[in-house]
Design a protein around this motif. Structure first.
Motif, mmCIF file in Angstrom:
data_model
loop_
_atom_site.group_PDB
_atom_site.id
_atom_site.type_symbol
_atom_site.label_atom_id
_atom_site.label_comp_id
_atom_site.label_asym_id
_atom_site.label_seq_id
_atom_site.Cartn_x
_atom_site.Cartn_y
_atom_site.Cartn_z
ATOM 1 N N THR A 1 0.840 -1.196 0.000
ATOM 2 C CA THR A 1 0.000 0.000 0.000
ATOM 3 C C THR A 1 0.876 1.247 0.000
ATOM 4 O OG1 THR A 1 -0.121 -0.035 2.420
ATOM 5 C CG2 THR A 1 -1.857 -1.198 1.209
ATOM 6 N N PRO A 2 0.337 2.390 -0.392
ATOM 7 C CA PRO A 2 1.139 3.622 -0.442
ATOM 8 C C PRO A 2 1.714 3.981 0.923
ATOM 9 C CG PRO A 2 -0.923 3.900 -1.638
ATOM 10 C CD PRO A 2 -1.027 2.600 -0.915
ATOM 11 N N VAL A 3 2.910 4.586 0.909
ATOM 12 C CA VAL A 3 3.554 5.038 2.139
ATOM 13 C C VAL A 3 3.885 6.526 2.006
ATOM 14 C CG1 VAL A 3 4.531 2.769 2.635
ATOM 15 C CG2 VAL A 3 5.895 4.449 1.379
ATOM 16 N N VAL A 4 4.018 7.169 3.151
ATOM 17 C CA VAL A 4 4.446 8.566 3.208
ATOM 18 C C VAL A 4 5.796 8.605 3.892
ATOM 19 C CG1 VAL A 4 3.933 10.870 4.098
ATOM 20 C CG2 VAL A 4 2.064 9.385 3.304
ATOM 21 N N TRP A 5 6.787 9.204 3.246
ATOM 22 C CA TRP A 5 8.119 9.341 3.830
ATOM 23 C C TRP A 5 8.134 10.605 4.680
ATOM 24 C CZ3 TRP A 5 12.201 5.867 2.572
ATOM 25 C CH2 TRP A 5 11.864 4.907 1.622
ATOM 26 N N GLU A 6 8.630 10.486 5.925
ATOM 27 C CA GLU A 6 8.615 11.604 6.856
ATOM 28 C C GLU A 6 10.031 11.963 7.295
ATOM 29 O OE1 GLU A 6 4.267 10.823 8.977
ATOM 30 O OE2 GLU A 6 6.111 10.155 9.984
ATOM 31 N N ASP A 7 10.257 13.259 7.556
ATOM 32 C CA ASP A 7 11.539 13.680 8.081
ATOM 33 C C ASP A 7 11.578 13.481 9.590
ATOM 34 O OD1 ASP A 7 10.145 15.790 9.296
ATOM 35 O OD2 ASP A 7 10.839 17.297 7.869
ATOM 36 N N GLU A 8 12.669 13.893 10.230
ATOM 37 C CA GLU A 8 12.855 13.630 11.654
ATOM 38 C C GLU A 8 11.830 14.349 12.529
ATOM 39 O OE1 GLU A 8 16.124 16.908 12.933
ATOM 40 O OE2 GLU A 8 16.866 15.234 11.733
ATOM 41 N N ASN A 9 11.159 15.350 11.962
ATOM 42 C CA ASN A 9 10.135 16.076 12.711
ATOM 43 C C ASN A 9 8.734 15.544 12.439
ATOM 44 O OD1 ASN A 9 11.923 18.010 13.950
ATOM 45 N ND2 ASN A 9 12.165 18.900 11.904
ATOM 46 N N GLY A 10 8.660 14.425 11.729
ATOM 47 C CA GLY A 10 7.365 13.822 11.447
ATOM 48 C C GLY A 10 6.613 14.489 10.324
ATOM 49 N N GLN A 11 7.305 15.349 9.544
ATOM 50 C CA GLN A 11 6.655 16.045 8.437
ATOM 51 C C GLN A 11 6.907 15.299 7.123
ATOM 52 O OE1 GLN A 11 4.650 18.777 8.979
ATOM 53 N NE2 GLN A 11 5.066 18.164 11.102
ATOM 54 N N PRO A 12 5.899 15.256 6.242
ATOM 55 C CA PRO A 12 6.095 14.569 4.958
ATOM 56 C C PRO A 12 7.274 15.159 4.181
ATOM 57 C CG PRO A 12 3.769 15.063 5.310
ATOM 58 C CD PRO A 12 4.521 15.780 6.395
ATOM 59 N N LEU A 13 8.077 14.292 3.603
ATOM 60 C CA LEU A 13 9.222 14.712 2.800
ATOM 61 C C LEU A 13 8.779 14.983 1.368
ATOM 62 C CD1 LEU A 13 12.102 12.318 3.884
ATOM 63 C CD2 LEU A 13 12.224 14.807 3.871
ATOM 64 N N ALA A 14 9.086 16.185 0.877
ATOM 65 C CA ALA A 14 8.868 16.443 -0.540
ATOM 66 C C ALA A 14 9.798 15.555 -1.359
ATOM 67 C CB ALA A 14 9.136 17.918 -0.848
ATOM 68 N N ASP A 15 9.378 15.229 -2.573
ATOM 69 C CA ASP A 15 10.168 14.302 -3.396
ATOM 70 C C ASP A 15 11.608 14.767 -3.549
ATOM 71 O OD1 ASP A 15 7.997 12.676 -3.687
ATOM 72 O OD2 ASP A 15 7.473 13.383 -5.706
ATOM 73 N N ASP A 16 11.824 16.069 -3.742
ATOM 74 C CA ASP A 16 13.191 16.540 -3.967
ATOM 75 C C ASP A 16 14.003 16.639 -2.685
ATOM 76 O OD1 ASP A 16 11.723 18.625 -2.964
ATOM 77 O OD2 ASP A 16 12.551 20.144 -4.309
ATOM 78 N N HIS A 17 13.384 16.387 -1.524
ATOM 79 C CA HIS A 17 14.105 16.379 -0.256
ATOM 80 C C HIS A 17 14.416 14.967 0.231
ATOM 81 C CE1 HIS A 17 12.594 20.671 0.906
ATOM 82 N NE2 HIS A 17 13.564 20.680 0.002
ATOM 83 N N ARG A 18 13.944 13.958 -0.497
ATOM 84 C CA ARG A 18 14.254 12.596 -0.084
ATOM 85 C C ARG A 18 15.741 12.322 -0.284
ATOM 86 N NH1 ARG A 18 9.725 8.458 -2.131
ATOM 87 N NH2 ARG A 18 11.565 7.135 -1.909
ATOM 88 N N LEU A 19 16.257 11.371 0.509
ATOM 89 C CA LEU A 19 17.698 11.161 0.540
ATOM 90 C C LEU A 19 18.273 10.796 -0.816
ATOM 91 C CD1 LEU A 19 17.260 11.375 3.580
ATOM 92 C CD2 LEU A 19 18.798 9.435 3.875
ATOM 93 N N GLU A 20 17.570 9.958 -1.572
ATOM 94 C CA GLU A 20 18.118 9.550 -2.864
ATOM 95 C C GLU A 20 18.216 10.748 -3.819
ATOM 96 O OE1 GLU A 20 13.649 8.666 -3.140
ATOM 97 O OE2 GLU A 20 15.255 8.508 -1.633
#
Length: 303
Positions: free
Chosen positions: A57-76
């Protein structure tokens, strides 16, 4: 291709597809998820652990503050943009259907083609199981100290727990140091609290820059630093730490009044848990400072 199983991933920056496939299998055996991305951010391959972690199922990637990560902020994507590795970050993976978040320690690495162009980006994810209660409580996991920019105390303790578990499982060594600025109280009395905070931030940054890329440095208490040095015995660790001590002397012994130095207690993992390791370090640091400072004191129980 690999120097030891617990340094993840010490991958050859020009690894071919066969090596990366073997690496994915290795990480499966270590309960580490591996996602392999193309330079444009599209998912190229994932190992079994990653498929299990992400689910269907779909997932939401979150930063250390629990906020959704924008695609261009993801680690890769950060690696694709900078061509530099990103290490030891806390990433939350929230299942959209259930709302549950799994916290992971994440590191991302570039893989280059023979012509120097970026070929792939590897993202390794290890579950931070001791902090699973944060997912239940929907709490964030800030990882960095706002003053110094290095890891905060909670996260460096978590990283130490993780290193301790890996050492127990694979028998790999690591060294640990607790360091503090000598005479910081006198410096603050002479120059003010803000100047003392500036020095703490500068020394923390200096420690992080001066060690190996996969070493970990965190602020510990108000005026101490905890350093985790994976895959080295105490003798090899002392070489690097002495170099750092000398760099502090060169930076702060001439133009700073009163001159500042740094001292530390250094030990090596020998089977105890992380709390006991830290308790070994406290008297070693005290002994170094009571002997005049500007020195490192090793754990005599190692010998």
């Amino acid at each position: 291709m690999f120097s030891s199983p617990h340094l993840l991933p010490p991958v050859d920056l020009r690894a071919d597809d066969v090596e990366i496939g073997n690496y994915a299998i290795l990480l499966d055996s270590l309960d580490i998820a591996l996602l392999i991305f193309s330079p444009d951010g599209s998912l190229h391959l994932l190992n079994t652990q990653a498929a299990t972690l992400l689910g269907d199922t779909p997932v939401v990637w979150e930063d250390e503050n629990g906020q959704p990560l924008a695609d261009d902020h993801r680690l890769e994507m950060q690696v694709a943009q900078t061509r530099q590795a990103v290490l030891h970050r806390a990433i939350g993976i929230r299942k959209a259907a259930s709302g549950a978040t799994t916290w992971c320690k994440a590191s991302a690495f570039p893989v280059f083609a023979d012509d120097g162009s970026l070929r792939l980006v590897l993202l390794a994810l290890a579950k931070l199981t001791p902090y699973s209660h944060l997912a239940i409580e929907n709490r964030p996991m800030p990882t960095h100290d706002p003053l110094s920019g290095i890891f905060n105390q909670r996260y460096i303790r978590l990283l130490l727990d993780d290193e301790d578990r890996r050492a127990r499982r694979y028998g790999t060594p690591f060294a640990l140091a607790l360091m503090s600025i000598d005479n910081l109280t006198d410096f603050c009395a002479a120059n003010g609290r803000e100047a003392g905070e500036r020095i703490l931030a500068e020394v923390g940054s200096l420690l992080a820059r001066s060690l190996r890329g996969f070493d970990m440095v965190g602020r510990f208490g108000s005026d101490q630093f905890l350093l985790i040095l994976p895959n080295v015995c105490i003798h090899d660790a002392m070489i690097g730490l002495e170099r750092v001590r000398e760099e502090v002397v060169a930076t702060y012994s001439r133009d700073v009044k009163p001159p500042l130095t740094i001292s530390g207690g250094v030990s090596e993992y020998s089977g105890e848990d992380s709390a006991a390791l830290i308790e070994h370090l406290r008297p070693l640091l005290s002994a170094a400072q009571e002997a005049g400072g500007n020195r490192l004191c090793m754990d005599p129980e190692i010998f």
